[in-house]
Design a protein around this motif. Structure first.
Motif, PDB file in Angstrom:
ATOM      1  N   ALA A 113      38.724  33.907 -24.144  1.00 10.06           N
ATOM      2  CA  ALA A 113      39.861  32.983 -24.227  1.00 10.06           C
ATOM      3  C   ALA A 113      39.734  31.854 -23.211  1.00 10.06           C
ATOM      4  O   ALA A 113      40.174  30.733 -23.460  1.00 10.06           O
ATOM      5  CB  ALA A 113      41.171  33.737 -24.012  1.00 10.06           C
ATOM      6  N   ALA A 114      39.118  32.135 -22.064  1.00  9.04           N
ATOM      7  CA  ALA A 114      39.052  31.154 -20.982  1.00  9.04           C
ATOM      8  C   ALA A 114      37.851  30.223 -21.076  1.00  9.04           C
ATOM      9  O   ALA A 114      37.952  29.038 -20.767  1.00  9.04           O
ATOM     10  CB  ALA A 114      39.041  31.862 -19.630  1.00  9.04           C
ATOM     11  N   TRP A 115      36.689  30.752 -21.477  1.00 10.19           N
ATOM     12  CA  TRP A 115      35.443  29.988 -21.467  1.00 10.19           C
ATOM     13  C   TRP A 115      34.932  29.710 -22.870  1.00 10.19           C
ATOM     14  O   TRP A 115      35.027  30.574 -23.756  1.00 10.19           O
ATOM     15  CB  TRP A 115      34.345  30.761 -20.745  1.00 10.19           C
ATOM     16  N   SER A 116      34.317  28.554 -23.057  1.00 10.47           N
ATOM     17  CA  SER A 116      33.604  28.261 -24.294  1.00 10.47           C
ATOM     18  C   SER A 116      32.400  29.209 -24.381  1.00 10.47           C
ATOM     19  O   SER A 116      32.002  29.820 -23.379  1.00 10.47           O
ATOM     20  CB  SER A 116      33.150  26.799 -24.318  1.00 10.47           C
ATOM     21  N   GLU A 117      31.815  29.326 -25.576  1.00 11.89           N
ATOM     22  CA  GLU A 117      30.703  30.259 -25.770  1.00 11.89           C
ATOM     23  C   GLU A 117      29.547  29.994 -24.811  1.00 11.89           C
ATOM     24  O   GLU A 117      28.890  30.918 -24.357  1.00 11.89           O
ATOM     25  CB  GLU A 117      30.190  30.212 -27.224  1.00 11.89           C
ATOM     26  N   ASP A 118      29.287  28.726 -24.524  1.00 10.97           N
ATOM     27  CA  ASP A 118      28.188  28.369 -23.626  1.00 10.97           C
ATOM     28  C   ASP A 118      28.670  28.157 -22.197  1.00 10.97           C
ATOM     29  O   ASP A 118      27.967  27.588 -21.370  1.00 10.97           O
ATOM     30  CB  ASP A 118      27.480  27.119 -24.134  1.00 10.97           C
ATOM     31  N   GLY A 119      29.880  28.629 -21.898  1.00 12.94           N
ATOM     32  CA  GLY A 119      30.479  28.399 -20.592  1.00 12.94           C
ATOM     33  C   GLY A 119      29.689  29.003 -19.454  1.00 12.94           C
ATOM     34  O   GLY A 119      28.992  30.011 -19.619  1.00 12.94           O
ATOM     35  N   GLY A 120      29.815  28.393 -18.291  1.00 10.10           N
ATOM     36  CA  GLY A 120      29.083  28.856 -17.129  1.00 10.10           C
ATOM     37  C   GLY A 120      29.942  28.919 -15.882  1.00 10.10           C
ATOM     38  O   GLY A 120      31.061  28.389 -15.837  1.00 10.10           O
ATOM     39  N   TYR A 121      29.381  29.582 -14.870  1.00  8.40           N
ATOM     40  CA  TYR A 121      30.047  29.748 -13.579  1.00  8.40           C
ATOM     41  C   TYR A 121      28.990  29.677 -12.492  1.00  8.40           C
ATOM     42  O   TYR A 121      27.982  30.404 -12.536  1.00  8.40           O
ATOM     43  CB  TYR A 121      30.762  31.104 -13.523  1.00  8.40           C
TER      44      TYR A 121
END
Length: 127
Positions: A34-42
């Motif tokens: 819910a918080a990150w896009s599929e390719d999201g990063g940290y």
């Protein structure tokens, strides 16, 4: 999302904290999605990951290192042009101590979810 749509930034950051405070593998997986896009990063001084599974693993690791703690936002969210920043601290539910604090800068995808997080640590426990 307009450049000054503060509610979009506040919603994204609220979902971010829901993910960081989620307990249990299933709830954590749902909150990360819910918080990150599929390719999201940290990225922060201790981690550099992308993808939902890796994001969930970093969050689970923080829970293992700091059981009985929760992440809380400090102050308001400041955002413009799909970029937002906010402060946070890691707080003991038992005694209110906050041994870790920092601030994050996030970029949002067009759907309002987080694409990237760049985290900075301002306070860390002594080794």
């Amino acid at each position: 999302m307009s450049a000054h749509d503060t509610s979009a930034y506040e919603t994204a950051v609220a979902r971010y904290f829901e993910a960081w405070n989620a307990e249990g593998a299933e709830d954590l997986a749902k909150a990360v999605a819910a918080a990150w896009s599929e390719d999201g990063g940290y990225t922060d001084p201790l981690a550099d990951v992308s993808g939902h599974e890796s994001l969930a693993a970093v969050i689970a690791g923080a829970h293992e290192q700091f059981p009985g703690f929760e992440f809380r936002q400090i102050g308001a969210v400041d955002g413009h042009h799909h970029i937002a920043r906010f402060g946070w601290e890691l707080v003991s539910v038992a005694d209110g101590s906050a041994p870790v604090a920092g601030f994050d800068v996030v970029t949002l995808a067009d759907d309002g979810r987080i694409r990237t997080v760049h985290g900075f640590l301002d306070r860390v426990p002594q080794a």
